[in-house]
Enzyme design. Structure first.
Site, short mmCIF file in Angstrom:
data_model
loop_
_atom_site.label_atom_id
_atom_site.label_comp_id
_atom_site.label_asym_id
_atom_site.label_seq_id
_atom_site.Cartn_x
_atom_site.Cartn_y
_atom_site.Cartn_z
N PRO A 1 11.60 0.57 0.11
CA PRO A 1 10.93 -0.63 -0.40
C PRO A 1 10.60 -1.63 0.71
CG PRO A 1 12.74 -0.03 -1.84
CD PRO A 1 12.86 0.84 -0.63
N TYR A 2 11.48 -1.76 1.69
CA TYR A 2 11.20 -2.64 2.84
C TYR A 2 9.90 -2.22 3.52
CZ TYR A 2 11.48 -4.48 7.60
OH TYR A 2 11.19 -5.08 8.80
N GLY A 3 9.75 -0.92 3.77
CA GLY A 3 8.53 -0.43 4.41
C GLY A 3 7.29 -0.72 3.59
N THR A 55 6.84 -3.34 1.68
CA THR A 55 6.50 -4.76 1.85
C THR A 55 5.84 -5.03 3.20
OG1 THR A 55 8.67 -5.43 2.76
CG2 THR A 55 8.42 -5.44 0.36
#
Length: 306
Positions: free
Chosen positions: A140-142, A144
């Protein structure tokens, strides 16, 4: 130049501020001092910068602050603020990650587009890549960070904001976040908690020393380049090799084997061709040199000395 730096109290941000000041720039530093990790470490970073006549600090959240006065007259905006963490971005934490990485970027771009300014340098991440170097994030970080890149490109094409997204690979060095690989390795070597070794340790990472990273950020801002480029050390090494590099400097590192986790890419490798051609990027610090410099500042206890 008059430079605005968001996320200025963090690891990369504080190094960038010091580099810009050394180059003769005036630095307007902005940071919300969030609790993504120990706020005392961020405050300590700021103490190293405070008192310099060309440096000013503003405690502000990009989503709430009146950004106009901060951006007025800026020749470059370095957007480093955000919520870090590949493994911590799953589940309920995604909302905060999206707020700080996507919404904050869009808010800053809106504030910048109505003002004449120079480069808008967005610190992106190698996490935008999936396996085999595809633009298919596996965390999920990637997601964003890739969304923030798309926003930068939209504001560049629609409004002429001179944006550039620099995909930073595994940046390390003195003052790094305590949850990063080399910080944990040095702490383990100093007798702290064993280093969590996920999987077989043969996954590779492209490590970039922080001095080379901040030099590239300013060079890119001054170059007139817009678009997207990778910034990495140019020589990926396995996690096992990284452990060996630390052991050569500090002695044995205790490890704790753990299974591989979702969101961890097996191999990462920066293609620095664009950065090399566009603004002369060339990493100059070997892994051994960088580890030695990081260990020297950490000291015998594995933590930064006062």
């Amino acid at each position: 130049m008059r430079a605005v730096v968001t996320g200025a109290a963090g690891f990369l941000g504080s190094h960038l501020c010091a580099h810009l000041l050394a180059a003769g720039d005036t630095v307007v530093a902005v940071d919300a001092l969030t609790d993504s990790y120990d706020v005392a470490l961020k405050e300590r970073n700021l103490r190293d910068l405070a008192g310099r006549p060309a440096f000013s600090f503003h405690h502000a959240d990009l989503l709430d602050a009146d950004l106009g006065p901060l951006l007025e007259g800026a020749h470059a905006v370095y957007h480093l603020a955000g919520e870090p963490g590949v493994r911590s971005s799953w589940g309920a934490a995604f909302e905060l990650c999206a707020r700080r990485n996507i919404l904050a970027t869009q808010t800053l771009l809106e504030a910048v587009r109505s003002r004449a300014s120079g480069a808008f340098v967005h610190a992106s991440s190698s996490a935008v890549y999936g396996d085999a170097g595809t633009l298919a994030p596996v965390s999920p970080y990637g997601v964003t960070k890739l969304a923030a890149e798309h926003l930068c490109e939209l504001y560049r094409t629609a409004y002429g904001v001179p944006t550039l997204s620099l995909r930073l690979f595994s940046v390390y060095g003195p003052r790094q976040r305590p949850d990063t690989a080399f910080a944990r390795l040095l702490a383990a070597a100093a007798g702290g908690e064993p280093f969590p070794l996920y999987g077989d340790g043969e996954q590779t990472r492209d490590f970039l020393y922080v001095r080379d990273a901040v030099t590239a950020l300013r060079d890119a801002a001054c170059s007139g380049f817009t678009g997207v480029a990778d910034l990495g050390g140019g020589c990926p090494v396995s996690v096992n090799q990284a452990i060996a590099a630390v052991e050569q400097v500090t002695g044995p590192v205790k490890t704790l084997p753990r299974p591989a986790e979702p969101g961890d890419v097996r191999h990462t490798a920066a293609d620095i061709t664009v950065a090399s051609r566009a603004f002369g990027f060339r990493p100059r610090t070997s892994l051994r040199e960088g580890v030695a410099a990081t260990a020297a500042e950490a000291g015998p206890g594995g933590v930064r000395q006062k």
